[in-house]
Design a protein around this motif. Structure first.
Motif, PDB file in Angstrom:
ATOM      1  N   GLY A   1      64.527  24.938  68.774  1.00 14.80           N
ATOM      2  CA  GLY A   1      65.120  24.791  67.419  1.00 14.80           C
ATOM      3  C   GLY A   1      66.644  25.143  67.226  1.00 14.80           C
ATOM      4  O   GLY A   1      67.193  24.880  66.458  1.00 14.80           O
ATOM      5  N   GLY A   2      66.884  26.211  68.117  1.00 12.07           N
ATOM      6  CA  GLY A   2      68.347  26.544  68.097  1.00 12.07           C
ATOM      7  C   GLY A   2      68.798  27.111  66.528  1.00 12.07           C
ATOM      8  O   GLY A   2      68.104  27.459  65.945  1.00 12.07           O
ATOM      9  N   PRO A   3      69.889  27.518  66.720  1.00 12.80           N
ATOM     10  CA  PRO A   3      70.386  28.523  65.325  1.00 12.80           C
ATOM     11  C   PRO A   3      70.492  27.631  64.443  1.00 12.80           C
ATOM     12  O   PRO A   3      70.670  28.102  63.311  1.00 12.80           O
ATOM     13  CB  PRO A   3      71.890  28.948  65.977  1.00 12.80           C
ATOM     14  N   THR A   4      70.865  26.185  64.507  1.00 10.79           N
ATOM     15  CA  THR A   4      70.701  25.501  63.151  1.00 10.79           C
ATOM     16  C   THR A   4      69.540  25.175  62.608  1.00 10.79           C
ATOM     17  O   THR A   4      69.326  24.635  61.422  1.00 10.79           O
ATOM     18  CB  THR A   4      71.528  24.124  63.357  1.00 10.79           C
ATOM     19  N   ALA A   5      68.220  25.282  63.441  1.00  9.71           N
ATOM     20  CA  ALA A   5      66.922  25.004  62.871  1.00  9.71           C
ATOM     21  C   ALA A   5      66.504  25.402  61.487  1.00  9.71           C
ATOM     22  O   ALA A   5      65.982  24.860  60.554  1.00  9.71           O
ATOM     23  CB  ALA A   5      65.979  25.255  63.707  1.00  9.71           C
ATOM     24  N   SER A   6      67.035  26.646  61.042  1.00  7.77           N
ATOM     25  CA  SER A   6      66.803  27.177  60.034  1.00  7.77           C
ATOM     26  C   SER A   6      67.350  26.618  58.617  1.00  7.77           C
ATOM     27  O   SER A   6      66.883  26.712  57.505  1.00  7.77           O
ATOM     28  CB  SER A   6      66.894  28.607  59.762  1.00  7.77           C
ATOM     29  N   ARG A   7      68.520  25.939  59.127  1.00 10.12           N
ATOM     30  CA  ARG A   7      69.072  25.049  58.021  1.00 10.12           C
ATOM     31  C   ARG A   7      69.277  23.508  58.272  1.00 10.12           C
ATOM     32  O   ARG A   7      70.056  23.000  57.483  1.00 10.12           O
ATOM     33  CB  ARG A   7      70.828  25.539  58.330  1.00 10.12           C
ATOM     34  N   ALA A   8      68.221  23.092  58.674  1.00 10.96           N
ATOM     35  CA  ALA A   8      67.971  21.694  59.061  1.00 10.96           C
ATOM     36  C   ALA A   8      67.639  21.097  57.926  1.00 10.96           C
ATOM     37  O   ALA A   8      67.999  19.905  57.790  1.00 10.96           O
ATOM     38  CB  ALA A   8      66.871  21.386  60.114  1.00 10.96           C
ATOM     39  N   ARG A   9      66.901  21.692  57.067  1.00 18.77           N
ATOM     40  CA  ARG A   9      66.580  20.922  55.726  1.00 18.77           C
ATOM     41  C   ARG A   9      66.424  21.760  54.638  1.00 18.77           C
ATOM     42  O   ARG A   9      66.139  22.955  54.722  1.00 18.77           O
ATOM     43  CB  ARG A   9      65.358  20.027  56.063  1.00 18.77           C
ATOM     44  N   CYS A  10      66.116  21.164  53.344  1.00 18.23           N
ATOM     45  CA  CYS A  10      65.870  21.839  52.190  1.00 18.23           C
ATOM     46  C   CYS A  10      64.524  22.245  52.110  1.00 18.23           C
ATOM     47  O   CYS A  10      63.833  21.292  52.101  1.00 18.23           O
ATOM     48  CB  CYS A  10      66.508  21.170  51.123  1.00 18.23           C
ATOM     49  N   LEU A  11      64.032  23.473  51.924  1.00 13.19           N
ATOM     50  CA  LEU A  11      62.598  23.943  51.869  1.00 13.19           C
ATOM     51  C   LEU A  11      62.507  23.674  50.138  1.00 13.19           C
ATOM     52  O   LEU A  11      62.797  24.554  49.455  1.00 13.19           O
ATOM     53  CB  LEU A  11      62.139  24.777  52.606  1.00 13.19           C
ATOM     54  N   ARG A  12      61.287  22.827  49.780  1.00 13.41           N
ATOM     55  CA  ARG A  12      61.138  22.712  48.496  1.00 13.41           C
ATOM     56  C   ARG A  12      59.647  22.928  48.240  1.00 13.41           C
ATOM     57  O   ARG A  12      58.757  22.647  48.996  1.00 13.41           O
ATOM     58  CB  ARG A  12      61.295  21.196  47.834  1.00 13.41           C
TER      59      ARG A  12
ATOM     60  N   MET B   1      75.396  12.289  73.234  1.00 12.89           N
ATOM     61  CA  MET B   1      74.518  12.509  72.052  1.00 12.89           C
ATOM     62  C   MET B   1      73.847  11.543  71.622  1.00 12.89           C
ATOM     63  O   MET B   1      74.456  10.408  71.455  1.00 12.89           O
ATOM     64  CB  MET B   1      75.411  13.142  71.117  1.00 12.89           C
ATOM     65  N   VAL B   2      72.829  11.742  71.171  1.00 13.84           N
ATOM     66  CA  VAL B   2      71.986  10.679  70.674  1.00 13.84           C
ATOM     67  C   VAL B   2      71.546  11.183  69.252  1.00 13.84           C
ATOM     68  O   VAL B   2      71.377  12.537  69.154  1.00 13.84           O
ATOM     69  CB  VAL B   2      70.671  10.288  71.357  1.00 13.84           C
ATOM     70  N   SER B   3      71.095  10.238  68.217  1.00  9.74           N
ATOM     71  CA  SER B   3      70.676  10.907  67.091  1.00  9.74           C
ATOM     72  C   SER B   3      69.602  10.001  66.545  1.00  9.74           C
ATOM     73  O   SER B   3      69.554   8.705  66.906  1.00  9.74           O
ATOM     74  CB  SER B   3      71.719  11.269  65.847  1.00  9.74           C
ATOM     75  N   TRP B   4      68.618  10.604  65.666  1.00  6.32           N
ATOM     76  CA  TRP B   4      67.473   9.743  65.117  1.00  6.32           C
ATOM     77  C   TRP B   4      67.099  10.622  64.064  1.00  6.32           C
ATOM     78  O   TRP B   4      67.251  11.532  63.566  1.00  6.32           O
ATOM     79  CB  TRP B   4      66.201   9.499  66.015  1.00  6.32           C
ATOM     80  N   LYS B   5      66.059   9.824  63.141  1.00  4.60           N
ATOM     81  CA  LYS B   5      65.453  10.394  61.869  1.00  4.60           C
ATOM     82  C   LYS B   5      64.273  10.979  62.230  1.00  4.60           C
ATOM     83  O   LYS B   5      63.403  10.028  62.691  1.00  4.60           O
ATOM     84  CB  LYS B   5      65.778   9.569  60.615  1.00  4.60           C
ATOM     85  N   SER B   6      63.822  11.991  61.689  1.00  4.29           N
ATOM     86  CA  SER B   6      62.333  12.395  61.953  1.00  4.29           C
ATOM     87  C   SER B   6      61.566  11.820  60.781  1.00  4.29           C
ATOM     88  O   SER B   6      62.191  10.996  59.766  1.00  4.29           O
ATOM     89  CB  SER B   6      62.268  13.955  61.709  1.00  4.29           C
ATOM     90  N   LYS B   7      60.128  12.178  60.848  1.00  8.66           N
ATOM     91  CA  LYS B   7      59.399  11.513  59.861  1.00  8.66           C
ATOM     92  C   LYS B   7      59.701  11.772  58.256  1.00  8.66           C
ATOM     93  O   LYS B   7      59.587  10.865  57.525  1.00  8.66           O
ATOM     94  CB  LYS B   7      57.870  11.817  60.096  1.00  8.66           C
ATOM     95  N   ASP B   8      60.230  12.981  58.064  1.00 11.58           N
ATOM     96  CA  ASP B   8      60.403  13.503  56.959  1.00 11.58           C
ATOM     97  C   ASP B   8      61.999  12.980  56.478  1.00 11.58           C
ATOM     98  O   ASP B   8      62.448  13.357  55.345  1.00 11.58           O
ATOM     99  CB  ASP B   8      60.192  14.961  56.472  1.00 11.58           C
ATOM    100  N   GLY B   9      62.606  12.369  57.498  1.00 12.47           N
ATOM    101  CA  GLY B   9      64.176  12.048  57.238  1.00 12.47           C
ATOM    102  C   GLY B   9      65.164  12.832  57.693  1.00 12.47           C
ATOM    103  O   GLY B   9      66.216  12.411  57.425  1.00 12.47           O
ATOM    104  N   ALA B  10      64.802  13.988  58.101  1.00 11.31           N
ATOM    105  CA  ALA B  10      65.876  14.863  58.531  1.00 11.31           C
ATOM    106  C   ALA B  10      66.511  14.192  59.718  1.00 11.31           C
ATOM    107  O   ALA B  10      65.985  13.607  60.728  1.00 11.31           O
ATOM    108  CB  ALA B  10      65.206  16.206  59.218  1.00 11.31           C
TER     109      ALA B  10
ATOM    110  N   ILE C   1      67.965  14.432  63.512  1.00 13.45           N
ATOM    111  CA  ILE C   1      67.732  15.009  64.626  1.00 13.45           C
ATOM    112  C   ILE C   1      68.981  14.809  65.681  1.00 13.45           C
ATOM    113  O   ILE C   1      69.152  13.465  65.771  1.00 13.45           O
ATOM    114  CB  ILE C   1      66.288  14.818  65.217  1.00 13.45           C
ATOM    115  N   GLU C   2      69.329  15.686  66.291  1.00 13.22           N
ATOM    116  CA  GLU C   2      70.383  15.594  67.457  1.00 13.22           C
ATOM    117  C   GLU C   2      69.843  15.880  68.566  1.00 13.22           C
ATOM    118  O   GLU C   2      69.244  16.700  68.876  1.00 13.22           O
ATOM    119  CB  GLU C   2      71.812  15.987  66.874  1.00 13.22           C
ATOM    120  N   GLY C   3      70.407  15.367  69.771  1.00 14.01           N
ATOM    121  CA  GLY C   3      69.968  15.542  70.950  1.00 14.01           C
ATOM    122  C   GLY C   3      71.040  15.087  72.133  1.00 14.01           C
ATOM    123  O   GLY C   3      71.844  14.387  71.820  1.00 14.01           O
TER     124      GLY C   3
END
Length: 168
Positions: free
Chosen positions: A36-47, A1-10, A12-14
């Motif tokens: 996107g997988g099943p967790t994509a819709s919960r990945a970040r808070c939409l404001r 497993m690797v992880s990193w942060k996207s441009k918006d700070g979310a 991301i795992e891979g």
């Protein structure tokens, strides 16, 4: 497993699969499989933009709808920046991601001059669930990536040349 942060700070795992006999001194091509997988819709808070600075409203009480969320999440928003050859594989009965989305992405990539191909799997929804069609998916992937990563010609009998039906 690797992880990193996207441009918006979310976060991301891979999963990173290294080749057999991996040598860290060598450079290797990278194949990224995005889903996107099943967790994509919960990945970040939409404001909503009007609430961006108002942190007093809890994340679970915020939402977005309509054209604003579409513009922020659609690949078409930044399609002019696309350069990577793209193989789009889609079930024609997909209710999770409707087929018009695939056609829109394909048309945008073509208009931007990006090498791209759209393969529709007849009779399938979001997952491709039958062995014969799964084999077709794998063959499409092998032919596409052999060409765009390794520089091999797409074989004359490749399903990417429209020689094979991908029906259930």
């Amino acid at each position: 497993m690797v992880s990193w942060k996207s441009k918006d700070g979310a976060a991301i795992e891979g999963v990173l699969h290294k080749p057999a006999n991996f040598d860290s001194a060598k450079k290797y091509p990278l194949l990224v499989v995005i889903h996107g997988g099943p967790t994509a819709s919960r990945a970040r808070c939409l404001r909503p933009r009007t609430l961006l600075s108002d942190r007093s409203v809890p994340c679970e009480r915020r939402g977005r709808a309509g054209t604003e969320i579409y513009a922020d999440t659609s690949p078409i928003t930044n399609i002019r920046n696309a350069k990577t050859p793209t193989l789009i594989q889609h079930g024609d009965k997909d209710k999770r991601v409707p087929p018009p989305n695939a056609f829109e992405l394909y048309r945008g990539l073509q208009d931007a001059g990006v090498p791209s191909q759209l393969v529709l799997y007849n009779g399938f929804g979001h997952p491709i669930t039958k062995p014969k069609s799964n084999r077709a998916v794998l063959q499409h992937n092998l032919d596409w990536f052999s060409h765009y990563i390794w520089g091999e010609p797409i074989p004359a009998d490749s399903p990417l040349r429209g020689k094979e039906e991908t029906e259930d």
